[in-house]
Motif scaffolding. Structure first.
Motif, PDB file in Angstrom:
ATOM      1  N   GLY A  85     -60.883  20.486 -15.895  1.00  0.00           N
ATOM      2  CA  GLY A  85     -60.758  19.167 -15.262  1.00  0.00           C
ATOM      3  C   GLY A  85     -62.070  18.687 -14.675  1.00  0.00           C
ATOM      4  N   VAL A  86     -62.780  19.587 -14.018  1.00  0.00           N
ATOM      5  CA  VAL A  86     -64.070  19.240 -13.416  1.00  0.00           C
ATOM      6  C   VAL A  86     -65.089  18.862 -14.496  1.00  0.00           C
ATOM      7  N   ILE A  87     -65.100  19.615 -15.581  1.00  0.00           N
ATOM      8  CA  ILE A  87     -66.046  19.326 -16.670  1.00  0.00           C
ATOM      9  C   ILE A  87     -65.780  17.941 -17.248  1.00  0.00           C
ATOM     10  N   LEU A 101     -65.098   2.506 -11.825  1.00  0.00           N
ATOM     11  CA  LEU A 101     -64.822   3.822 -11.253  1.00  0.00           C
ATOM     12  C   LEU A 101     -64.381   3.689  -9.795  1.00  0.00           C
ATOM     13  N   LYS A 102     -64.990   2.742  -9.070  1.00  0.00           N
ATOM     14  CA  LYS A 102     -64.547   2.470  -7.703  1.00  0.00           C
ATOM     15  C   LYS A 102     -63.091   2.016  -7.696  1.00  0.00           C
ATOM     16  N   LEU A 103     -62.763   1.094  -8.610  1.00  0.00           N
ATOM     17  CA  LEU A 103     -61.393   0.575  -8.680  1.00  0.00           C
ATOM     18  C   LEU A 103     -60.402   1.696  -8.955  1.00  0.00           C
ATOM     19  N   ILE A 104     -60.721   2.568  -9.905  1.00  0.00           N
ATOM     20  CA  ILE A 104     -59.843   3.684 -10.237  1.00  0.00           C
ATOM     21  C   ILE A 104     -59.677   4.616  -9.040  1.00  0.00           C
ATOM     22  N   THR A 105     -60.780   4.857  -8.321  1.00  0.00           N
ATOM     23  CA  THR A 105     -60.734   5.714  -7.133  1.00  0.00           C
ATOM     24  C   THR A 105     -59.753   5.177  -6.098  1.00  0.00           C
ATOM     25  N   TYR A 106     -59.882   3.902  -5.783  1.00  0.00           N
ATOM     26  CA  TYR A 106     -59.004   3.297  -4.783  1.00  0.00           C
ATOM     27  C   TYR A 106     -57.543   3.286  -5.240  1.00  0.00           C
ATOM     28  N   LEU A 107     -57.309   2.980  -6.517  1.00  0.00           N
ATOM     29  CA  LEU A 107     -55.942   2.891  -7.027  1.00  0.00           C
ATOM     30  C   LEU A 107     -55.239   4.251  -7.037  1.00  0.00           C
ATOM     31  N   ILE A 108     -56.003   5.323  -7.205  1.00  0.00           N
ATOM     32  CA  ILE A 108     -55.412   6.663  -7.185  1.00  0.00           C
ATOM     33  C   ILE A 108     -55.181   7.147  -5.761  1.00  0.00           C
ATOM     34  N   VAL A 109     -56.166   6.921  -4.898  1.00  0.00           N
ATOM     35  CA  VAL A 109     -56.119   7.476  -3.546  1.00  0.00           C
ATOM     36  C   VAL A 109     -55.100   6.760  -2.667  1.00  0.00           C
ATOM     37  N   VAL A 140     -60.305  16.642 -12.370  1.00  0.00           N
ATOM     38  CA  VAL A 140     -60.804  15.334 -12.814  1.00  0.00           C
ATOM     39  C   VAL A 140     -60.981  14.401 -11.623  1.00  0.00           C
ATOM     40  N   LEU A 141     -59.977  14.356 -10.747  1.00  0.00           N
ATOM     41  CA  LEU A 141     -60.037  13.479  -9.579  1.00  0.00           C
ATOM     42  C   LEU A 141     -61.212  13.842  -8.677  1.00  0.00           C
ATOM     43  N   TYR A 142     -61.386  15.138  -8.409  1.00  0.00           N
ATOM     44  CA  TYR A 142     -62.453  15.554  -7.497  1.00  0.00           C
ATOM     45  C   TYR A 142     -63.839  15.275  -8.072  1.00  0.00           C
ATOM     46  N   SER A 143     -64.057  15.610  -9.335  1.00  0.00           N
ATOM     47  CA  SER A 143     -65.390  15.464  -9.907  1.00  0.00           C
ATOM     48  C   SER A 143     -65.791  14.004 -10.107  1.00  0.00           C
TER      49      SER A 143
END
Length: 311
Positions: A85-87, A101-109, A140-143
């Motif tokens: 997942g990290v890779i 990527l910012k949008l995806i981050t906010y939508l997941i968190v 995936v989420l963390y990396s």
């Protein structure tokens, strides 16, 4: 040294996040990232935070090392799933558009934070079956975001981890993910002068904030402190989501800030429910032996159980 608004904000939010981490043993990235993303892209912010988290997670794991032998078999499948997942996530970070990527981050968190605020409790019976796929998702989420606390907290709290085991499990998983992510970033060439330059603003805040948090939590209710921090996180994520929706041209300003208002109202409703519930201390009738030797029934307050979750 002349500091711009972004650097001043980064110093302030990392100090606050370090205080929370010192108090609860988690929460550094999930508080820092939503605010810092307003000024920095994931590509610049993540490498600096990952390096700091290697040290932070090592500290958490060291403090809770006595519980490692109780939980390592349960978290091993998750740790194995973290690596692929990290890779995958690290590669996505090196290629993805910063704003999307910012949008995806906010939508997941955001939904993960609100699920925690709502006190969702759904234990998973086949824990060993979901370990590897869950670990892949967390990796995936963390990396890509340096955030993994909300899904880990939901899982570990629902699976009945007590306080020491909870922190040891969080520390072990995050130690693995931060170390593997830092290594993957190196091989993918993600580190830049701009990202490592943020360390001078972050490290002093961490050094100062951790002991302050340890002092604060010894003098107040941990669950109340955690819930207040979670509300702050939800409001900031909602604001960040509104900003990026405007930047991408997906929403007008009025509609975008309506999203933020909606997040605030939902969190206020959940916050009201939390404080209403905690203020209702049930009483139970217990038999106690009086001095005369007769047994009578006296009402006693039922002790509350502290909930140890991560934001």
């Amino acid at each position: 040294m002349n500091l711009d608004v972004g650097q001043i904000t980064l110093i302030g939010i990392t100090l606050f996040a370090a205080i929370v981490n010192g108090a609860l043993g988690y929460g550094f990235s999930s508080l820092t990232v939503p605010v810092a993303l307003i000024f920095y892209s994931n590509r610049i912010l993540n490498p600096a935070l990952v390096l700091v988290e290697v040290a932070l997670n090592s500290y958490v794991l060291l403090v809770n090392r006595g519980s490692i032998r109780k939980i390592w078999k349960r978290v091993l499948p998750i740790a194995c799933g973290l690596i692929p997942g990290v890779i995958a996530g690290s590669y996505a970070l090196s290629m993805a558009s910063p704003e999307w990527l910012k949008l995806i981050t906010y939508l997941i968190v955001l939904p993960l934070i609100l699920l925690q605020a709502a006190g969702v409790r759904r234990p998973i019976r086949s824990e060993h079956l979901i370990g590897v796929p869950f670990g892949v998702g967390v990796g995936v989420l963390y990396s890509t975001t340096t955030i993994s606390g909300p899904p880990l907290a939901l899982l570990f709290n629902n699976q009945g981890f007590v306080k020491g085991e909870f922190r040891a499990a969080i520390g072990l998983i995050r130690m693995v993910e931060s170390t593997v992510t830092a290594t993957a970033y190196y091989y993918l060439g993600v580190y830049t002068t701009a990202s490592t330059g943020l360390l001078s603003s972050i490290i002093p805040s961490v050094v100062i904030g951790i002991p302050i948090g340890a002092y604060v939590i010894s003098r107040m209710n941990a669950e109340t402190f955690r819930r207040i921090c979670m509300s702050f996180d939800a409001w900031v994520v909602g604001f960040g989501l509104s900003k990026v929706l405007i930047e991408l041209g997906l929403f007008t300003s009025l509609r975008a800030y309506g999203v933020w208002l909606g997040v605030v109202l939902v969190d206020l409703f959940l916050l009201y429910g939390f404080f209403t519930k905690t203020s209702e201390i049930p009483t139970t009738t217990l038999a106690v032996e009086l001095s005369e030797g007769s047994s009578e029934l006296m009402p006693q307050k039922t002790p509350t159980v502290q909930d140890d979750l991560h934001v």
